[in-house]
Design an enzyme around this catalytic site. Sequence first.
Site, PDB file in Angstrom:
ATOM      1  CB  CYS A  75      23.347  33.760  14.510  1.00 19.49           C
ATOM      2  SG  CYS A  75      23.040  34.744  15.998  1.00 19.49           S
ATOM      3  CB  CYS A 224      24.065  31.940  22.106  1.00 16.22           C
ATOM      4  SG  CYS A 224      24.453  30.935  20.644  1.00 16.22           S
TER       5      CYS A 224
END
Length: 312
Positions: A75, A224
């Site tokens: 991530c 994101c």
Amino acid sequence: MKVEYIKCHGSGNEFVMIDTVAEQIESSLLSALSVAACDRERGIGADGILLLVKNEQGVYGMRMFNPDGSEAQMCGNGIRCIARLAEGYVGAEQFNLTSGGKLYPTARYASVYGDIPTYGVEIGVKLWSEDFAFTPSESGNFIDGVIEPLHPTLRWTTISVGNPHIIAVVESIDLELLNTLGERVKSLTDIFPNGVNISFVELRNKDRIFVTTYERGAGITPSCGTAMTSSATAMALQGLCSYNSDITVENRGGAVRCICSKDGGLKTTLIGNATYTERGIIEFDGKTFAFRTTDIFSDEIEAWNSFLRSRE
């Protein structure tokens, strides 16, 4: 169980961060903890939980769990938050972090958003991986091509940055269509055996794009990091943005900078904030989790909000 947490966000992507180097959590609880902590009505409210870990070689790293309890390999927004926490142990402004078994060069950067802690992570990019089970082009990758089972006309570029992404350039972002495609992917296990993150990208100019992403395991999120990284890379691959120069990547959560490079292999550096918003306590009595806020980082919240107002 009683552990401390810090809530942190990268470009509006919110995480519950726990230092498991200092405080241990039973691994069997992690999935359930993520579901409970991420719940925005009964929990803390976040897009995932992040664990600061340390391997046998003494290298610090990240584990991430999605709101549905599944574990993610990487991530980009999250690893910047973990970088801030790890920096206190490492005592240096440049260091490596691990995530999903891979090593990521990481550094503190001078803030480009005012008085906001800023970190950058260099992410290696592949154009194909086992997460894509359909036929690539003759060149061995898939750039600006149609995936008919997903959509008959949209043109996609496949990117793997520790997790799989497909990116389509659109004139304007249709959230309803994006959500439909995100749900459709769940039934296309013959071509996306592990699911996939889907991004729509609007090109604003040569060095500025706007991205919205349907994240596997989370749905449409404000931000994101790996999707912004992948989207900037896809735009450079198609000649729509430039290599070796700053690309401003905006989304509903905020903005980051990306620098794409082909020197020594394809890679993109993701640079953005790591903002602390609250500190608190997580308790588990053997049946349920309880969450209690003990501190609010008001100055950091206002610094980020000031940056957001400056973009209006």
